[in-house]
Scaffold this motif. Structure first.
Motif, PDB file in Angstrom:
ATOM      1  N   GLU A 104      56.367  39.923  52.057  1.00  0.00           N
ATOM      2  CA  GLU A 104      55.103  39.810  51.332  1.00  0.00           C
ATOM      3  C   GLU A 104      54.064  39.042  52.146  1.00  0.00           C
ATOM      4  O   GLU A 104      52.876  39.396  52.165  1.00  0.00           O
ATOM      5  CB  GLU A 104      55.339  39.127  49.985  1.00  0.00           C
ATOM      6  N   PHE A 105      54.493  38.002  52.828  1.00  0.00           N
ATOM      7  CA  PHE A 105      53.572  37.177  53.616  1.00  0.00           C
ATOM      8  C   PHE A 105      52.962  37.995  54.750  1.00  0.00           C
ATOM      9  O   PHE A 105      51.749  37.944  54.990  1.00  0.00           O
ATOM     10  CB  PHE A 105      54.329  35.964  54.178  1.00  0.00           C
ATOM     11  N   VAL A 150      51.417  45.181  44.109  1.00  0.00           N
ATOM     12  CA  VAL A 150      50.385  44.722  43.178  1.00  0.00           C
ATOM     13  C   VAL A 150      50.173  43.216  43.304  1.00  0.00           C
ATOM     14  O   VAL A 150      49.038  42.737  43.409  1.00  0.00           O
ATOM     15  CB  VAL A 150      50.751  45.087  41.726  1.00  0.00           C
ATOM     16  N   ARG A 151      51.270  42.459  43.308  1.00  0.00           N
ATOM     17  CA  ARG A 151      51.141  41.002  43.374  1.00  0.00           C
ATOM     18  C   ARG A 151      50.468  40.567  44.676  1.00  0.00           C
ATOM     19  O   ARG A 151      49.601  39.685  44.673  1.00  0.00           O
ATOM     20  CB  ARG A 151      52.521  40.344  43.243  1.00  0.00           C
ATOM     21  N   ASN A 155      46.917  38.653  45.189  1.00  0.00           N
ATOM     22  CA  ASN A 155      46.829  37.388  45.932  1.00  0.00           C
ATOM     23  C   ASN A 155      45.738  37.460  47.000  1.00  0.00           C
ATOM     24  O   ASN A 155      44.971  36.507  47.196  1.00  0.00           O
ATOM     25  CB  ASN A 155      48.170  37.067  46.600  1.00  0.00           C
ATOM     26  N   VAL A 156      45.676  38.606  47.698  1.00  0.00           N
ATOM     27  CA  VAL A 156      44.672  38.776  48.742  1.00  0.00           C
ATOM     28  C   VAL A 156      43.269  38.781  48.144  1.00  0.00           C
ATOM     29  O   VAL A 156      42.354  38.138  48.660  1.00  0.00           O
ATOM     30  CB  VAL A 156      44.934  40.082  49.532  1.00  0.00           C
ATOM     31  N   VAL A 179      41.927  25.762  38.851  1.00  0.00           N
ATOM     32  CA  VAL A 179      41.477  26.259  37.539  1.00  0.00           C
ATOM     33  C   VAL A 179      40.474  27.399  37.667  1.00  0.00           C
ATOM     34  O   VAL A 179      39.987  27.904  36.657  1.00  0.00           O
ATOM     35  CB  VAL A 179      40.864  25.121  36.690  1.00  0.00           C
ATOM     36  N   ASN A 180      40.175  27.803  38.895  1.00  0.00           N
ATOM     37  CA  ASN A 180      39.246  28.914  39.098  1.00  0.00           C
ATOM     38  C   ASN A 180      40.001  30.231  39.225  1.00  0.00           C
ATOM     39  O   ASN A 180      41.142  30.272  39.670  1.00  0.00           O
ATOM     40  CB  ASN A 180      38.379  28.675  40.340  1.00  0.00           C
ATOM     41  N   ARG A 181      39.351  31.304  38.827  1.00  0.00           N
ATOM     42  CA  ARG A 181      39.961  32.631  38.829  1.00  0.00           C
ATOM     43  C   ARG A 181      39.117  33.602  39.658  1.00  0.00           C
ATOM     44  O   ARG A 181      37.899  33.478  39.726  1.00  0.00           O
ATOM     45  CB  ARG A 181      40.056  33.174  37.390  1.00  0.00           C
ATOM     46  N   ALA A 182      39.795  34.574  40.249  1.00  0.00           N
ATOM     47  CA  ALA A 182      39.101  35.684  40.912  1.00  0.00           C
ATOM     48  C   ALA A 182      38.964  36.792  39.873  1.00  0.00           C
ATOM     49  O   ALA A 182      39.908  37.522  39.596  1.00  0.00           O
ATOM     50  CB  ALA A 182      39.890  36.169  42.115  1.00  0.00           C
TER      51      ALA A 182
END
Length: 274
Positions: A104-105, A150-151, A155-156, A179-182
């Motif tokens: 994944e990395f 998907v995950r 993340n990207v 606490v911030n979201r994309a």
């Protein structure tokens, strides 16, 4: 770097978090100690953290799993915690988790390196080694690859969005990535062709992310906040007034690249009750 990244990965993907992370890190360090004591053909794996070939780690995994099943009769005749970690399956479990992380990395790094000038990700295929799918059926294997895909893509997308917004909420300026979201302007499920387009993203703190996702707020073509009729007509508390009504007409802080696409914003507005 890899060791720290693996620790973060375990914390992010397991409910028990740091306890499991610490156990897996220790198990892989112990495995390196066992190989140094007696390599059994794995001299190149004495420092597991520096092994870049997942295929080679798959070979090591098969050997370690075989030895763990032998319990106290395994080839590594070392008493104490090292032997217990091997016999109880901690080393094999940690190694398998580490291989999944590496896949994944590496995939994530390739995606991050392939954001083109328009902000659209160049298509890349996820390659998942067969050894990580052993014991499950073909259909389940496809599900595993799809889930990882998907995950990793999510993340990207998050990393790119937080980067172009300087880790800060575009409404409040709050610079706490925890606490911030994309936020997707056009939802992930609605159009797969723009899922990874940074121009389809906003960096919003959790409260505003939820409000945007529920179409309680939107943005006009000048990037000014619009509040919905639901907020304006049905909520009268001081908190709603401070968090939302007072912010109507306020222009958001724009990113340093990939401004929100106005056609995407129009799609979002059309789903709001304005």
């Amino acid at each position: 770097m890899i060791k720290n990244a693996f620790t973060d990965y375990i914390k992010a993907t397991n409910l028990i978090g740091s306890q499991k992370a610490n156990s897996y890190i220790k198990a892989l360090d112990i495995l390196g100690f066992l190989i140094k004591h007696e390599p059994y053909g794995f001299n190149d794996c004495k420092n597991v953290w520096k092994v870049e070939s997942v295929e080679r780690l798959c070979q090591l995994y098969a050997f370690v799993l075989q030895q763990s099943k032998k319990k106290d009769n395994n080839l590594w005749e070392i008493e104490g915690i090292a032997k217990s970690y091997l016999a109880n399956g901690f080393c094999s479990a940690a190694l398998k988790s580490f291989m999944k992380f590496l896949v994944e990395f590496e995939f994530e790094q390739r995606l991050l390196n392939n954001v083109n000038e328009e902000g659209i990700q160049v298509p890349i295929t996820l390659k998942y080694p067969r050894c990580l799918l052993d014991g499950i059926g073909h259909a389940e294997g496809r599900d595993v690859v799809r889930e990882v895909n998907v995950r990793t893509n999510q993340n990207v997308f998050r990393k790119v969005i937080l980067d172009i917004y300087n880790q800060s909420c575009c409404i409040t300026g709050l610079n706490m990535p925890e606490v911030n979201r994309a936020s997707h302007i056009v939802p992930w499920a609605e159009d797969k062709t723009i899922r990874l387009d940074p121009a389809n993203g906003l960096c919003l703190s959790a409260t505003y992310d939820a409000a945007f996702d529920k179409h309680l707020i939107s943005l006009d073509d000048d990037y000014r906040i619009i509040t919905s009729k639901t907020i304006n007509d049905y909520y009268t508390s001081n908190s709603v007034n401070e968090y939302f009504i007072k912010k109507q007409g306020m222009k958001i802080n724009l990113p340093n690249a990939f401004k929100p696409n106005k056609s995407f914003l129009e799609i979002h507005r059309n789903s709001c009750c304005l």
